[in-house]
Motif scaffolding. Structure first.
Motif, PDB file in Angstrom:
ATOM      1  N   GLU A 265      22.447  51.387  80.950  1.00 38.91           N
ATOM      2  CA  GLU A 265      23.558  52.230  81.070  1.00 38.91           C
ATOM      3  C   GLU A 265      24.957  51.719  80.722  1.00 38.91           C
ATOM      4  N   VAL A 266      25.804  52.710  80.093  1.00 39.27           N
ATOM      5  CA  VAL A 266      26.944  52.387  79.717  1.00 39.27           C
ATOM      6  C   VAL A 266      28.142  53.105  80.432  1.00 39.27           C
ATOM      7  N   ILE A 267      29.018  52.393  80.963  1.00 40.08           N
ATOM      8  CA  ILE A 267      29.991  52.802  81.751  1.00 40.08           C
ATOM      9  C   ILE A 267      31.182  53.254  80.587  1.00 40.08           C
ATOM     10  N   THR A 268      31.649  54.635  80.891  1.00 38.47           N
ATOM     11  CA  THR A 268      32.797  55.084  80.041  1.00 38.47           C
ATOM     12  C   THR A 268      33.610  55.855  81.122  1.00 38.47           C
ATOM     13  N   ALA A 269      34.894  56.306  80.339  1.00 39.17           N
ATOM     14  CA  ALA A 269      35.680  57.087  81.247  1.00 39.17           C
ATOM     15  C   ALA A 269      35.317  58.814  81.374  1.00 39.17           C
ATOM     16  N   ALA A 270      35.136  59.463  82.371  1.00 39.13           N
ATOM     17  CA  ALA A 270      34.931  60.917  82.526  1.00 39.13           C
ATOM     18  C   ALA A 270      35.922  61.688  81.713  1.00 39.13           C
ATOM     19  N   ASN A 271      37.159  61.219  81.300  1.00 37.14           N
ATOM     20  CA  ASN A 271      38.012  61.959  80.685  1.00 37.14           C
ATOM     21  C   ASN A 271      38.223  61.451  79.256  1.00 37.14           C
ATOM     22  N   THR A 272      37.365  62.017  78.341  1.00 37.36           N
ATOM     23  CA  THR A 272      37.273  61.626  76.868  1.00 37.36           C
ATOM     24  C   THR A 272      36.663  62.762  76.188  1.00 37.36           C
ATOM     25  N   PHE A 273      36.916  62.400  74.626  1.00 37.48           N
ATOM     26  CA  PHE A 273      36.207  63.504  73.887  1.00 37.48           C
ATOM     27  C   PHE A 273      34.722  63.281  73.870  1.00 37.48           C
ATOM     28  N   ILE A 274      33.838  64.096  73.870  1.00 42.43           N
ATOM     29  CA  ILE A 274      32.602  63.974  73.892  1.00 42.43           C
ATOM     30  C   ILE A 274      31.872  62.921  73.068  1.00 42.43           C
ATOM     31  N   ALA A 275      32.543  62.765  72.047  1.00 41.96           N
ATOM     32  CA  ALA A 275      31.768  61.596  70.954  1.00 41.96           C
ATOM     33  C   ALA A 275      31.690  60.215  71.660  1.00 41.96           C
ATOM     34  N   THR A 276      32.470  60.070  72.546  1.00 43.15           N
ATOM     35  CA  THR A 276      32.274  58.492  73.216  1.00 43.15           C
ATOM     36  C   THR A 276      30.935  58.799  73.892  1.00 43.15           C
ATOM     37  N   ALA A 277      30.575  59.638  74.532  1.00 47.01           N
ATOM     38  CA  ALA A 277      29.286  60.002  75.313  1.00 47.01           C
ATOM     39  C   ALA A 277      28.041  59.906  74.263  1.00 47.01           C
ATOM     40  N   PHE A 278      28.423  60.755  73.218  1.00 51.54           N
ATOM     41  CA  PHE A 278      27.034  60.896  72.363  1.00 51.54           C
ATOM     42  C   PHE A 278      26.910  59.613  71.839  1.00 51.54           C
ATOM     43  N   ALA A 279      27.712  58.949  71.448  1.00 49.87           N
ATOM     44  CA  ALA A 279      27.564  57.616  70.736  1.00 49.87           C
ATOM     45  C   ALA A 279      26.554  56.740  71.636  1.00 49.87           C
ATOM     46  N   ILE A 280      26.741  56.860  73.058  1.00 48.95           N
ATOM     47  CA  ILE A 280      25.990  56.130  74.063  1.00 48.95           C
ATOM     48  C   ILE A 280      24.709  56.618  73.882  1.00 48.95           C
ATOM     49  N   SER A 281      24.361  57.951  73.993  1.00 49.11           N
ATOM     50  CA  SER A 281      23.384  58.824  73.876  1.00 49.11           C
ATOM     51  C   SER A 281      22.493  58.496  72.629  1.00 49.11           C
ATOM     52  N   TYR A 282      23.022  58.319  71.570  1.00 55.41           N
ATOM     53  CA  TYR A 282      22.100  57.905  70.164  1.00 55.41           C
ATOM     54  C   TYR A 282      21.546  56.761  70.378  1.00 55.41           C
ATOM     55  N   THR A 283      21.873  55.916  71.315  1.00 56.06           N
ATOM     56  CA  THR A 283      21.438  54.570  71.156  1.00 56.06           C
ATOM     57  C   THR A 283      20.221  54.754  71.967  1.00 56.06           C
ATOM     58  N   GLY A 284      20.154  55.732  72.938  1.00 55.04           N
ATOM     59  CA  GLY A 284      18.921  55.789  73.929  1.00 55.04           C
ATOM     60  C   GLY A 284      19.519  55.584  75.381  1.00 55.04           C
ATOM     61  N   ALA A 285      20.608  54.960  75.354  1.00 54.15           N
ATOM     62  CA  ALA A 285      21.087  54.538  76.809  1.00 54.15           C
ATOM     63  C   ALA A 285      21.662  55.697  77.422  1.00 54.15           C
ATOM     64  N   MET A 286      22.036  55.575  78.639  1.00 56.73           N
ATOM     65  CA  MET A 286      22.676  56.621  79.523  1.00 56.73           C
ATOM     66  C   MET A 286      24.230  56.318  79.809  1.00 56.73           C
ATOM     67  N   PRO A 287      24.887  57.354  79.720  1.00 55.11           N
ATOM     68  CA  PRO A 287      26.443  57.047  79.999  1.00 55.11           C
ATOM     69  C   PRO A 287      26.619  57.400  81.663  1.00 55.11           C
TER      70      PRO A 287
END
Ligand SMILES: Cc1ncc(COP(=O)(O)O)c(C=O)c1O
Length: 377
Positions: free
Chosen positions: A90-112
């Motif tokens: 799991e990778v913690i990030t901000a709820a308010n950001t551009f979606i690419a931040t979350a996509f980068a996490i998803s690309y690795t197979g991890a969960m935001p």
């Protein structure tokens, strides 16, 4: 007169959200020879221009290494991948950001895991980090949103205490500083986007990862180019994710101007603060010890949609960054939010409005925009 064709005065009165044409015209004499130099060299992939830009950008960020890649999204993805983040994490990030931040996490197979933000600076609320932690948490991506550093000292302290990697998303914050230290230099890796509208923008896509970790830098250099250690010898499964040579030449030219441009953005923000001091708009707040570089100037307003329509009718472009929070986007409806539903982010999405800001914006333009905002009071 054909109504489709605007009169010169009407065109002049339009105020764009970002003005890349004025910037180009001011820089033409420097940019064209830099481009010609690359075209005449016949080398368009990596090479000297990319290596020199990497050296210069690393120095600018106060770190040992910079690795040019294809975009900010790729910078984040490759950084997480190189740090060993993968499925089950799991990778913690901000709820308010551009979606690419979350996509980068998803690309690795991890969960935001989306942590809510503070209402006063729009950045991740460090008081909520503890609640986001599980045995699967491996990393945290603080986002320096709109150009203002997140509370990076508190975040790195938290990460160190829990053995987490820190990958800074500095895609909107080139030149921002916290306690006089450049963003990107606090975490294990810092990631930048050179999307054209950024404070340092290419004429196409581009990105970079900065780090003080020599081993990580070497791995990233492999990952960005097919895992290639020497021509046609591949040490690992890699990617084709390089910064273009032409873009590097443009970025080298523009980097020389970045500090001046950031100062101009700060001056424009100062004018907005002055002209909007007495208004219903809630103005962005600079945190103590933070040097905000105003990639975006984001106000809050109770009647945001009416205000936006009013500004557009007056030829003033504005934006919403971002209208739909990540946890309400189709790919992340099942994702965990801290606290449930990220209420601050969700509320902000209805209230925020980005006003035009760029180094070339004039006092007269800012005054006109501020007046239009106040008209709705
Ligand atoms: C906060 C943030 N993260 C990541 C990105 C992704 O960068 P890029 O568009 O270069 O892939 C952007 C910019 O678009 C961004 O604003």
């Amino acid at each position: 007169m054909n109504p489709e064709i605007k009169s010169p005065s009407a065109v002049r009165r339009e105020i764009p959200l970002v003005d890349l044409v004025s910037q180009y015209r001011n820089l033409r004499e420097e940019l064209l020879p830099a481009l010609e130099h690359v075209l005449e060299s016949g080398n368009f992939i990596l090479g000297d221009e990319v290596a020199l830009f990497e050296e210069e950008f690393a120095r600018y960020c106060g770190v040992e290494h910079a690795i040019g890649v294809a975009s900010g999204t790729e910078a984040l993805h490759l950084a997480l991948h190189a740090l060993g983040i993968g499925p089950g994490d799991e990778v913690i990030t901000a709820a308010n950001t551009f979606i690419a931040t979350a996509f980068a996490i998803s690309y690795t197979g991890a969960m935001p895991v989306f942590v809510d933000v503070r209402e006063d600076d729009f950045n991740i609320d460090v008081n909520l980090l503890e609640q986001a932690l599980t045995p699967r948490t491996k990393a945290i991506i603080p986002v320096h949103l709109y150009g203002q550093p997140a509370d990076i000292d508190a975040i790195t302290r938290f990460a160190n205490a829990h053995g987490l990697k820190v990958v800074e998303d500095a895609c909107q914050a080139h030149g921002a500083r916290s306690n006089d230290q450049p963003v990107g230099s606090f975490g294990h890796a810092g990631c930048f986007s050179f999307y054209p509208g950024k404070n340092l923008g290419a004429y196409g896509d581009g990105g970079a990862i900065v780090t003080n970790d020599t081993e990580l830098a070497a791995k990233l250099r492999l990952l960005r180019q097919y895992g290639q250690s020497e021509k046609y010898i591949h040490a690992m499964v890699g990617y084709n994710s390089r910064l273009d040579t032409l873009q590097a030449a443009i970025l080298r030219t523009k980097l020389k101007h970045l500090e001046g441009w950031n100062e101009k953005r700060r001056e424009a923000a100062g004018l907005y603060h002055e002209f909007l001091a007495v208004s219903r708009a809630v103005l962005p707040r600079e945190q103590p010890n933070a040097r905000h570089v105003y990639h975006l100037y984001v106000i809050q307003h109770e009647r945001r949609d009416a205000l936006r329509a009013e500004l557009l009718a007056k030829g003033i472009q504005c934006g919403i960054h971002y209208p739909v929070p990540l946890h309400l986007q189709a790919p992340y409806r099942e994702a965990r939010t801290i606290p449930q539903g990220a209420p601050v982010t969700t509320r902000l999405a209805q209230r925020i409005l980005s006003l035009p800001i760029y180094p070339e914006i004039s006092r007269v333009q800012v005054k006109r925009i501020a007046q239009a905002v106040k008209n709705l009071d």
